[in-house]
Design a protein around this motif. Structure first.
Motif, PDB file in Angstrom:
ATOM      1  N   ASP A  32       0.859  -1.182   0.000  1.00 41.49           N
ATOM      2  CA  ASP A  32       0.000   0.000   0.000  1.00 41.49           C
ATOM      3  C   ASP A  32       0.899   1.238   0.000  1.00 41.49           C
ATOM      4  OD1 ASP A  32      -1.469   2.278   1.461  1.00 41.49           O
ATOM      5  OD2 ASP A  32      -3.106   0.874   1.062  1.00 41.49           O
ATOM      6  N   ALA A  33       0.681   2.156  -0.940  1.00 46.45           N
ATOM      7  CA  ALA A  33       1.570   3.309  -1.084  1.00 46.45           C
ATOM      8  C   ALA A  33       1.540   4.211   0.145  1.00 46.45           C
ATOM      9  CB  ALA A  33       1.194   4.111  -2.325  1.00 46.45           C
ATOM     10  N   ALA A  34       0.398   4.302   0.829  1.00 44.67           N
ATOM     11  CA  ALA A  34       0.271   5.204   1.969  1.00 44.67           C
ATOM     12  C   ALA A  34       0.778   4.576   3.260  1.00 44.67           C
ATOM     13  CB  ALA A  34      -1.178   5.647   2.125  1.00 44.67           C
ATOM     14  N   THR A  35       0.384   3.332   3.517  1.00 47.30           N
ATOM     15  CA  THR A  35       0.700   2.695   4.800  1.00 47.30           C
ATOM     16  C   THR A  35       1.919   1.781   4.733  1.00 47.30           C
ATOM     17  OG1 THR A  35      -0.709   0.767   4.364  1.00 47.30           O
ATOM     18  CG2 THR A  35      -1.765   2.725   5.342  1.00 47.30           C
ATOM     19  N   GLN A  36       2.365   1.432   3.517  1.00 46.95           N
ATOM     20  CA  GLN A  36       3.459   0.476   3.297  1.00 46.95           C
ATOM     21  C   GLN A  36       3.104  -0.933   3.773  1.00 46.95           C
ATOM     22  OE1 GLN A  36       6.650   1.290   1.568  1.00 46.95           O
ATOM     23  NE2 GLN A  36       5.037   2.724   0.969  1.00 46.95           N
ATOM     24  N   GLU A  37       1.831  -1.198   3.976  1.00 48.65           N
ATOM     25  CA  GLU A  37       1.389  -2.550   4.333  1.00 48.65           C
ATOM     26  C   GLU A  37       1.553  -3.467   3.131  1.00 48.65           C
ATOM     27  OE1 GLU A  37      -2.693  -5.017   5.496  1.00 48.65           O
ATOM     28  OE2 GLU A  37      -2.729  -2.834   5.295  1.00 48.65           O
ATOM     29  N   PHE A  60      -0.548 -14.778  -8.182  1.00 56.98           N
ATOM     30  CA  PHE A  60      -1.061 -13.418  -8.278  1.00 56.98           C
ATOM     31  C   PHE A  60      -1.144 -12.805  -6.889  1.00 56.98           C
ATOM     32  CE2 PHE A  60      -4.653 -16.276  -7.755  1.00 56.98           C
ATOM     33  CZ  PHE A  60      -5.371 -15.673  -6.732  1.00 56.98           C
ATOM     34  N   VAL A  61      -1.358 -11.488  -6.849  1.00 58.72           N
ATOM     35  CA  VAL A  61      -1.619 -10.765  -5.610  1.00 58.72           C
ATOM     36  C   VAL A  61      -2.995 -10.127  -5.739  1.00 58.72           C
ATOM     37  CG1 VAL A  61      -0.897  -8.886  -4.087  1.00 58.72           C
ATOM     38  CG2 VAL A  61       0.824 -10.334  -5.191  1.00 58.72           C
ATOM     39  N   GLN A  62      -3.877 -10.420  -4.801  1.00 57.58           N
ATOM     40  CA  GLN A  62      -5.247  -9.905  -4.854  1.00 57.58           C
ATOM     41  C   GLN A  62      -5.285  -8.465  -4.329  1.00 57.58           C
ATOM     42  OE1 GLN A  62      -8.122 -11.781  -5.963  1.00 57.58           O
ATOM     43  NE2 GLN A  62      -8.869  -9.662  -6.040  1.00 57.58           N
ATOM     44  N   LEU A  63      -5.867  -7.570  -5.138  1.00 55.78           N
ATOM     45  CA  LEU A  63      -5.924  -6.163  -4.768  1.00 55.78           C
ATOM     46  C   LEU A  63      -7.332  -5.603  -4.900  1.00 55.78           C
ATOM     47  CD1 LEU A  63      -2.723  -4.818  -6.596  1.00 55.78           C
ATOM     48  CD2 LEU A  63      -2.944  -5.435  -4.174  1.00 55.78           C
ATOM     49  N   LYS A  64      -7.566  -4.516  -4.180  1.00 58.29           N
ATOM     50  CA  LYS A  64      -8.784  -3.722  -4.324  1.00 58.29           C
ATOM     51  C   LYS A  64      -8.371  -2.346  -4.818  1.00 58.29           C
ATOM     52  CE  LYS A  64     -11.392  -6.182  -0.759  1.00 58.29           C
ATOM     53  NZ  LYS A  64     -12.178  -6.061   0.503  1.00 58.29           N
ATOM     54  N   ASP A  65      -9.334  -1.426  -4.918  1.00 64.12           N
ATOM     55  CA  ASP A  65      -8.986  -0.099  -5.391  1.00 64.12           C
ATOM     56  C   ASP A  65      -8.087   0.607  -4.384  1.00 64.12           C
ATOM     57  OD1 ASP A  65     -11.424  -0.363  -3.922  1.00 64.12           O
ATOM     58  OD2 ASP A  65     -11.798   1.773  -4.177  1.00 64.12           O
ATOM     59  N   GLY A  66      -7.123   1.361  -4.898  1.00 60.14           N
ATOM     60  CA  GLY A  66      -6.169   2.070  -4.054  1.00 60.14           C
ATOM     61  C   GLY A  66      -4.872   2.314  -4.791  1.00 60.14           C
ATOM     62  N   TYR A  73      -0.763   1.772  -4.967  1.00 57.07           N
ATOM     63  CA  TYR A  73       0.182   0.738  -4.553  1.00 57.07           C
ATOM     64  C   TYR A  73       1.569   1.017  -5.119  1.00 57.07           C
ATOM     65  CZ  TYR A  73      -4.120  -1.805  -3.485  1.00 57.07           C
ATOM     66  OH  TYR A  73      -5.345  -2.167  -2.989  1.00 57.07           O
ATOM     67  N   GLU A  74       2.533   0.234  -4.630  1.00 53.69           N
ATOM     68  CA  GLU A  74       3.896   0.252  -5.147  1.00 53.69           C
ATOM     69  C   GLU A  74       4.377  -1.175  -5.341  1.00 53.69           C
ATOM     70  OE1 GLU A  74       5.565   4.325  -2.926  1.00 53.69           O
ATOM     71  OE2 GLU A  74       6.226   2.319  -2.273  1.00 53.69           O
ATOM     72  N   LEU A  75       5.081  -1.397  -6.429  1.00 50.42           N
ATOM     73  CA  LEU A  75       5.864  -2.618  -6.607  1.00 50.42           C
ATOM     74  C   LEU A  75       7.272  -2.298  -6.152  1.00 50.42           C
ATOM     75  CD1 LEU A  75       4.727  -4.002 -10.069  1.00 50.42           C
ATOM     76  CD2 LEU A  75       4.857  -5.340  -7.968  1.00 50.42           C
ATOM     77  N   GLN A  76       7.715  -2.910  -5.059  1.00 48.94           N
ATOM     78  CA  GLN A  76       9.050  -2.660  -4.525  1.00 48.94           C
ATOM     79  C   GLN A  76       9.927  -3.863  -4.849  1.00 48.94           C
ATOM     80  OE1 GLN A  76       8.634  -1.693  -0.355  1.00 48.94           O
ATOM     81  NE2 GLN A  76       7.612   0.254  -0.781  1.00 48.94           N
ATOM     82  N   PHE A  78       8.002   0.929  -8.379  1.00 45.49           N
ATOM     83  CA  PHE A  78       7.103   1.292  -9.475  1.00 45.49           C
ATOM     84  C   PHE A  78       5.721   1.563  -8.891  1.00 45.49           C
ATOM     85  CE2 PHE A  78       4.080   0.071 -12.898  1.00 45.49           C
ATOM     86  CZ  PHE A  78       4.487   0.977 -13.874  1.00 45.49           C
ATOM     87  N   PRO A  79       5.254   2.819  -8.911  1.00 47.58           N
ATOM     88  CA  PRO A  79       3.943   3.142  -8.357  1.00 47.58           C
ATOM     89  C   PRO A  79       2.824   2.903  -9.374  1.00 47.58           C
ATOM     90  CG  PRO A  79       5.026   5.146  -9.056  1.00 47.58           C
ATOM     91  CD  PRO A  79       5.984   4.015  -9.365  1.00 47.58           C
ATOM     92  N   PHE A  80       1.663   2.479  -8.892  1.00 46.47           N
ATOM     93  CA  PHE A  80       0.514   2.307  -9.778  1.00 46.47           C
ATOM     94  C   PHE A  80      -0.765   2.425  -8.954  1.00 46.47           C
ATOM     95  CE2 PHE A  80       1.440  -1.858  -8.107  1.00 46.47           C
ATOM     96  CZ  PHE A  80       0.214  -2.474  -7.932  1.00 46.47           C
ATOM     97  N   GLU A  81      -1.888   2.540  -9.644  1.00 53.16           N
ATOM     98  CA  GLU A  81      -3.167   2.732  -8.962  1.00 53.16           C
ATOM     99  C   GLU A  81      -4.209   1.785  -9.536  1.00 53.16           C
ATOM    100  OE1 GLU A  81      -6.431   6.272  -7.903  1.00 53.16           O
ATOM    101  OE2 GLU A  81      -4.627   6.725  -9.080  1.00 53.16           O
ATOM    102  N   VAL A  82      -5.045   1.262  -8.669  1.00 51.49           N
ATOM    103  CA  VAL A  82      -6.167   0.407  -9.057  1.00 51.49           C
ATOM    104  C   VAL A  82      -7.461   1.166  -8.790  1.00 51.49           C
ATOM    105  CG1 VAL A  82      -7.399  -1.750  -8.596  1.00 51.49           C
ATOM    106  CG2 VAL A  82      -4.888  -1.714  -8.580  1.00 51.49           C
ATOM    107  N   ILE A  83      -8.339   1.202  -9.773  1.00 52.34           N
ATOM    108  CA  ILE A  83      -9.644   1.852  -9.603  1.00 52.34           C
ATOM    109  C   ILE A  83     -10.754   0.815  -9.758  1.00 52.34           C
ATOM    110  CG2 ILE A  83      -8.844   4.118 -10.356  1.00 52.34           C
ATOM    111  CD1 ILE A  83     -10.055   3.541 -13.101  1.00 52.34           C
ATOM    112  N   LYS A  84     -11.881   1.078  -9.111  1.00 49.63           N
ATOM    113  CA  LYS A  84     -13.034   0.181  -9.202  1.00 49.63           C
ATOM    114  C   LYS A  84     -14.150   0.890  -9.954  1.00 49.63           C
ATOM    115  CE  LYS A  84     -15.735  -0.636  -5.614  1.00 49.63           C
ATOM    116  NZ  LYS A  84     -16.240  -1.194  -4.330  1.00 49.63           N
ATOM    117  N   LYS A  85     -14.795   0.168 -10.850  1.00 49.75           N
ATOM    118  CA  LYS A  85     -15.920   0.719 -11.594  1.00 49.75           C
ATOM    119  C   LYS A  85     -17.121  -0.207 -11.451  1.00 49.75           C
ATOM    120  CE  LYS A  85     -13.822   3.797 -14.923  1.00 49.75           C
ATOM    121  NZ  LYS A  85     -13.965   4.339 -16.293  1.00 49.75           N
TER     122      LYS A  85
END
Length: 379
Positions: free
Chosen positions: A116-121, A156-162, A164-167, A178-185
């Protein structure tokens, strides 16, 4: 006899305490070993790579990241293609050669934590192996190692919207991010086979970057231009649940301009004859939930009358020092026309690189390699 009994009793009395300490130490060491084996960030180092043997810290090429990072519509992150890594050392500090391609977990030394880009979780880990034939050269190629019945690797890694970073790690050293973002529609169509879908956000990545690849034309002794950009599709009207990522029609084109002067366009072959009218649209595909790369040569406009120069836009023949733009038009079915403008400058006979490629932050530098020049969208 009493002395013997006393000594035995003393040993029996001390034994549990000593055993507990030993067991705790053993448990701690096993936990460290487990973390090292599974490639957990923060684990004790098992492989110390000789990063000083390279002129720069390793960096993952953006062109390969944009091709490889893939998210399914239900939020599963994978690497769908190999990644190019520049300046990856293949020796330890003690001079030993590292086996990057072993199938044994304890020899896997390349991985990427998804955080998680904000919490580093940490949300999960993707493991990699490398092709031994090119490790140690300026460019190494790595691929995701997926799970089998005999190991603990995940597919795979399961993600929700938010956000993230690939470290990326090598030998337990975090070398690239590498930063990226997941959006939900949510689908507005009540009859859609899927009501909610996840997409990789294109802003700041697939929508906003494109690149030129220089290819040497031996016949004409000149460098010609191939242009790549990405087409996404976030359509949420899924008709068939078994084929949610269906291919959808698209039209697109790209033109090169010096000021207001048109000097090049996408090549389009029709009935064996080259067409050079830039108003014509190329017909192709898009795919729901994917960023598809569209790579084509840039053909000179108008067409040259002689054959002594290439019909593609040439760095030497067509791009004199000055300012240029590449204008991309994309038309998806039932969507408004999208335009992207990518400026670039030629100075001293060379296309100038973006400032991001010279960042002092080695973990976030835009690595483009020696043959590619990235462009950034202005509007």
């Amino acid at each position: 006899m009493k002395k013997v009994i006393f000594i035995i009793g003393l040993c029996i009395t001390l034994l549990p305490t000593t055993s507990d300490a030993q067991l705790k130490g053993l448990k701690k060491n096993l936990e460290k070993a487990k973390n090292s084996i599974t490639g957990k960030s923060g684990a004790t180092k098992t492989v110390e790579l000789d990063f000083e043997s390279k002129s720069r810290m390793p960096a993952v090429a953006w062109y390969s990241l944009l091709d490889a990072v893939r998210l399914s519509l239900d939020g599963k992150l994978t690497m769908a293609a190999d990644l190019d890594v520049y300046f990856l050392p293949n020796k330890t500090v003690s001079g030993q050669t590292v086996n990057f391609r072993s199938n044994y977990m304890h020899e896997i030394v390349l991985w990427a934590d998804v955080v998680d880009a904000a919490t580093q979780e940490k949300k999960g880990t993707i493991h990699f192996i490398a092709y031994d034939h090119n490790v140690g050269h300026p460019k190494s190629t790595i691929e995701q190692k997926t799970g089998t019945s005999q190991d603990e690797f995940t597919d795979f890694v399961q993600l929700k919207d938010g956000k993230y970073e690939l470290q990326f790690f090598a030998g337990d050293t975090h070398y690239y991010t590498f930063p990226f973002e997941v959006i939900k529609k949510t689908s507005a169509n009540a009859y859609s086979a899927m009501s909610e879908m996840y997409f990789l956000e294109g802003s700041n990545l697939w929508k906003d970057y494109a690149y030129i690849k220089m290819t040497y034309d031996e016949a004409h002794n000149q460098n010609v231009l191939n242009f790549s950009y990405y087409v996404g599709n976030e359509d949420t009207n899924v008709k068939d649940a078994s084929r949610p990522d269906e291919t959808l029609p698209a039209e697109y084109n790209a033109i090169v301009k010096r000021g207001n002067q048109l000097i090049g366009t996408h090549y389009w072959g029709a009935n064996g004859k080259a067409q050079y009218q830039p108003s014509l649209q190329l017909h192709g595909d898009s795919q729901r939930g994917r960023w598809l790369k569209n790579s084509r040569d840039l053909s000179v406009y108008p067409r040259r009358n002689s054959s002594d120069r290439p019909q593609q836009v040439s760095l030497e023949a067509d791009l004199k020092d000055g300012s240029y733009t590449i204008e991309v038009s994309i038309k998806l079915k039932d969507q408004p026309l999208e335009k992207r403008i990518f400026p670039f400058t030629v100075k001293g006979g060379r296309i100038q690189s973006l400032a991001e490629t010279k960042s002092k932050d080695s973990k976030r530098v835009l690595e483009q390699g020696p043959e590619i020049i990235f462009l950034k969208r202005t509007k």
